[in-house]
Design a protein around this motif. Structure first.
Motif, PDB file in Angstrom:
ATOM      1  N   LEU A  56     -45.579  -4.201  43.346  1.00 14.28           N
ATOM      2  CA  LEU A  56     -45.021  -5.318  44.101  1.00 14.28           C
ATOM      3  C   LEU A  56     -45.393  -5.231  45.573  1.00 14.28           C
ATOM      4  N   LYS A  57     -45.332  -4.041  46.129  1.00 15.50           N
ATOM      5  CA  LYS A  57     -45.688  -3.887  47.538  1.00 15.50           C
ATOM      6  C   LYS A  57     -47.143  -4.253  47.777  1.00 15.50           C
ATOM      7  N   ARG A  58     -48.024  -3.898  46.819  1.00 14.85           N
ATOM      8  CA  ARG A  58     -49.426  -4.299  46.940  1.00 14.85           C
ATOM      9  C   ARG A  58     -49.571  -5.812  46.776  1.00 14.85           C
ATOM     10  N   LEU A  59     -48.790  -6.383  45.874  1.00 18.39           N
ATOM     11  CA  LEU A  59     -48.797  -7.832  45.684  1.00 18.39           C
ATOM     12  C   LEU A  59     -48.437  -8.547  46.980  1.00 18.39           C
TER      13      LEU A  59
ATOM     14  N   GLY B  47     -49.933 -10.921  53.181  1.00 19.23           N
ATOM     15  CA  GLY B  47     -50.454 -10.304  54.399  1.00 19.23           C
ATOM     16  C   GLY B  47     -49.517  -9.249  54.951  1.00 19.23           C
ATOM     17  N   ALA B  48     -49.852  -8.765  56.131  1.00 13.26           N
ATOM     18  CA  ALA B  48     -49.048  -7.725  56.773  1.00 13.26           C
ATOM     19  C   ALA B  48     -47.722  -8.298  57.270  1.00 13.26           C
ATOM     20  N   VAL B  49     -46.713  -7.453  57.297  1.00 14.04           N
ATOM     21  CA  VAL B  49     -45.401  -7.859  57.807  1.00 14.04           C
ATOM     22  C   VAL B  49     -45.493  -8.108  59.305  1.00 14.04           C
ATOM     23  N   ASN B  50     -44.919  -9.214  59.743  1.00 16.71           N
ATOM     24  CA  ASN B  50     -44.867  -9.530  61.174  1.00 16.71           C
ATOM     25  C   ASN B  50     -43.712  -8.756  61.795  1.00 16.71           C
ATOM     26  N   GLU B  51     -44.017  -7.736  62.540  1.00 20.41           N
ATOM     27  CA  GLU B  51     -42.990  -6.840  63.071  1.00 20.41           C
ATOM     28  C   GLU B  51     -42.184  -7.470  64.199  1.00 20.41           C
ATOM     29  N   THR B  52     -42.608  -8.645  64.668  1.00 21.36           N
ATOM     30  CA  THR B  52     -41.820  -9.329  65.704  1.00 21.36           C
ATOM     31  C   THR B  52     -40.624 -10.066  65.109  1.00 21.36           C
TER      32      THR B  52
ATOM     33  N   GLU C 200     -38.963 -14.627  55.783  1.00 15.26           N
ATOM     34  CA  GLU C 200     -40.295 -14.297  55.291  1.00 15.26           C
ATOM     35  C   GLU C 200     -40.403 -12.860  54.789  1.00 15.26           C
ATOM     36  N   ASN C 201     -39.440 -12.035  55.150  1.00 14.27           N
ATOM     37  CA  ASN C 201     -39.508 -10.614  54.794  1.00 14.27           C
ATOM     38  C   ASN C 201     -38.928 -10.293  53.416  1.00 14.27           C
ATOM     39  N   TRP C 202     -38.239 -11.259  52.789  1.00 12.38           N
ATOM     40  CA  TRP C 202     -37.493 -10.943  51.577  1.00 12.38           C
ATOM     41  C   TRP C 202     -37.817 -11.906  50.447  1.00 12.38           C
ATOM     42  N   LEU C 203     -37.769 -11.393  49.213  1.00 15.19           N
ATOM     43  CA  LEU C 203     -38.014 -12.200  48.021  1.00 15.19           C
ATOM     44  C   LEU C 203     -36.967 -11.888  46.963  1.00 15.19           C
TER      45      LEU C 203
ATOM     46  N   GLY D  12     -19.450 -13.571  47.134  1.00 16.54           N
ATOM     47  CA  GLY D  12     -20.020 -12.355  47.680  1.00 16.54           C
ATOM     48  C   GLY D  12     -21.504 -12.239  47.437  1.00 16.54           C
ATOM     49  N   GLN D  13     -22.033 -11.054  47.776  1.00 16.06           N
ATOM     50  CA  GLN D  13     -23.460 -10.782  47.616  1.00 16.06           C
ATOM     51  C   GLN D  13     -23.695 -10.224  46.217  1.00 16.06           C
ATOM     52  N   ASN D  14     -24.104 -11.091  45.314  1.00 14.89           N
ATOM     53  CA  ASN D  14     -24.162 -10.735  43.902  1.00 14.89           C
ATOM     54  C   ASN D  14     -25.564 -10.748  43.308  1.00 14.89           C
ATOM     55  N   VAL D  15     -26.578 -10.952  44.121  1.00 14.64           N
ATOM     56  CA  VAL D  15     -27.941 -11.030  43.588  1.00 14.64           C
ATOM     57  C   VAL D  15     -28.871 -10.146  44.411  1.00 14.64           C
ATOM     58  N   LEU D  16     -29.984  -9.785  43.791  1.00  9.64           N
ATOM     59  CA  LEU D  16     -30.877  -8.785  44.367  1.00  9.64           C
ATOM     60  C   LEU D  16     -32.085  -9.423  45.045  1.00  9.64           C
ATOM     61  N   SER D  17     -32.431  -8.877  46.202  1.00  6.79           N
ATOM     62  CA  SER D  17     -33.667  -9.260  46.878  1.00  6.79           C
ATOM     63  C   SER D  17     -34.417  -7.996  47.276  1.00  6.79           C
ATOM     64  N   ILE D  18     -35.705  -8.146  47.510  1.00  7.13           N
ATOM     65  CA  ILE D  18     -36.539  -7.015  47.882  1.00  7.13           C
ATOM     66  C   ILE D  18     -37.316  -7.352  49.141  1.00  7.13           C
ATOM     67  N   ALA D  19     -37.402  -6.379  50.040  1.00  9.54           N
ATOM     68  CA  ALA D  19     -38.180  -6.560  51.264  1.00  9.54           C
ATOM     69  C   ALA D  19     -39.657  -6.312  50.982  1.00  9.54           C
ATOM     70  N   ARG D  20     -40.505  -6.889  51.788  1.00 11.34           N
ATOM     71  CA  ARG D  20     -41.940  -6.721  51.597  1.00 11.34           C
ATOM     72  C   ARG D  20     -42.378  -5.279  51.791  1.00 11.34           C
ATOM     73  N   TRP D  21     -41.556  -4.461  52.412  1.00 12.23           N
ATOM     74  CA  TRP D  21     -41.872  -3.035  52.561  1.00 12.23           C
ATOM     75  C   TRP D  21     -41.192  -2.195  51.483  1.00 12.23           C
ATOM     76  N   GLY D  22     -40.436  -2.832  50.555  1.00 14.60           N
ATOM     77  CA  GLY D  22     -39.953  -2.126  49.375  1.00 14.60           C
ATOM     78  C   GLY D  22     -38.489  -1.778  49.325  1.00 14.60           C
ATOM     79  N   GLN D  23     -37.698  -2.102  50.338  1.00 14.83           N
ATOM     80  CA  GLN D  23     -36.268  -1.831  50.274  1.00 14.83           C
ATOM     81  C   GLN D  23     -35.550  -2.941  49.516  1.00 14.83           C
ATOM     82  N   PHE D  24     -34.353  -2.628  49.010  1.00 14.39           N
ATOM     83  CA  PHE D  24     -33.565  -3.581  48.239  1.00 14.39           C
ATOM     84  C   PHE D  24     -32.302  -3.962  49.009  1.00 14.39           C
ATOM     85  N   ASP D  25     -31.796  -5.168  48.710  1.00 15.51           N
ATOM     86  CA  ASP D  25     -30.589  -5.645  49.376  1.00 15.51           C
ATOM     87  C   ASP D  25     -29.841  -6.580  48.436  1.00 15.51           C
TER      88      ASP D  25
END
Length: 361
Positions: free
Chosen positions: A240-243, A249-254, A261-264, A308-321
């Motif tokens: 997924l991270k490679r996808l 593209g690269a994460v915009n660190e700004t 844009e950072n989460w899916l 509440g927060q009941n569903v999962l998302s993933i950051a483009r760098w691989g963390q979960f929330d």
């Protein structure tokens, strides 16, 4: 969620390098639904579980090189190839993608125009003389990009292949590459012609680029014969991270950490029972080595809306929330159903993470 019972392609855009799947028919409704995942009408790439279709008009050698270099979902040792079309289902799928990418015989165009055909991996490798006796289609003279000879299936246009030769800028060319048109008919032509191209795809994930709620994302995946994505182990996570890197593209660190844009979206949720996380197909969602939550997550915060927060998302760098299923809008990850059904996972349930300080960094 119940996966669509209609036949669907198995292999979409992404995945385990060592996972080999058998493809099945993809109907036009599902392919149209897949097209909507692109998030824009002028998308240059269309994906199914079997194929990745590029609209760029390139010559045959360039198409072959681009497929060979397209490593995503193939594993580091796999060499990508132009599409192999050895049955009616695959032939129908590739012509349908061409019809979605380019209109058939639009105003001012004719059947030989560049955008009326798509390159595949079939090439004549023997007896290329341009003489009349070489026009007879002999499968032993032709090879797919994988190195295999074609089987009995073919859809050649009447009187094709005709194996003409032509001299262009002092170079002699033979019609020894195969292309497919909007009707699924085959033709042999010269390598310097420019067309869109289709690569075989050995993956299991596909991105939805529309910003939608979790429930909307789930529906869009299901409409395409898919499910919202599952991440069962470190291999899935790395794919997924490679996808994300290849297609986003690269994460915009700004941007702020939780910028949209950072989460899916993924398919994980605990809507049925707080703390009891599972995927949309009912499979328990288990922790695996390398799985990292953002700080103090999942926290089930209720400061937005009434739920509440009941569903999962993933950051483009691989963390979960854990996040809000009705208010947040994000892009999302779909998964091919056969890929989803073949996966297994071991480890402690996600509910156990609540009592852990492992991710409080």
């Amino acid at each position: 969620a119940v996966v669509s019972t209609q036949s669907t392609g198995v292999l979409l855009v992404a995945a385990l390098p060592f996972l080999v799947l058998v493809h099945a028919a993809v109907n036009i409704t599902q392919i149209r639904a897949l097209k909507t995942l692109s998030g824009e009408n002028n998308a240059n790439v269309f994906m199914t579980c079997n194929l990745i279709f590029f609209k760029n008009l390139v010559d045959y050698d360039m198409a072959e090189n681009k497929c060979r270099d397209f490593k995503y979902g193939m594993g580091y040792t796999y060499t990508g190839t132009l599409a192999t079309v050895n049955d009616e289902e695959k032939n129908t799928e590739i012509k349908t993608l061409l019809n979605l990418a380019y209109e058939k015989n639009s105003v001012g165009k004719n059947k030989w125009n560049a955008d009326q055909w798509v390159w595949t991996g079939l090439r004549k490798t023997k007896n290329n003389y341009g003489f009349s006796y070489t026009k007879v289609y002999n499968t032993s003279d032709w090879q797919w990009a994988t190195g295999e000879n074609p089987i009995d299936f073919h859809k050649w246009m009447n009187n094709m292949p005709d194996q003409r030769k032509q001299t262009k800028h002092g170079v002699v060319y033979y019609q020894n590459q195969m292309r497919i048109n909007h009707d699924g008919v085959w033709d042999d032509t010269f390598t310097y012609k420019e067309h869109p191209y289709a690569c075989d795809y050995k993956g299991k994930y596909i991105l939805g680029l529309n910003y939608v709620t979790w429930h909307h994302a789930k529906r869009e995946c299901n409409n395409a014969g898919l499910i919202l994505g599952k991440v069962l182990d470190g291999n899935d996570l790395n794919e997924l991270k490679r996808l994300f890197h290849v297609f986003l593209g690269a994460v915009n660190e700004t941007h702020a950490k939780f910028y949209k844009e950072n989460w899916l979206w993924l398919g994980g949720n605990d809507m049925d029972s707080e703390g009891d996380w599972h995927w949309t197909d009912g499979q328990p969602m288990n922790e695996f080595y390398g799985m990292e939550w953002t700080r103090y997550m999942p926290d089930n915060a209720e400061y937005i809306g009434t739920v509440g927060q009941n569903v999962l998302s993933i950051a483009r760098w691989g963390q979960f929330d854990d996040s809000f299923d009705h208010t947040r809008k994000r892009r999302f990850v779909c998964m091919c159903p056969q890929s989803a059904s073949e996966g297994t996972s071991t480890g402690m349930g996600i509910s156990a993470v609540y009592n852990s300080t492992l991710y409080n960094y």
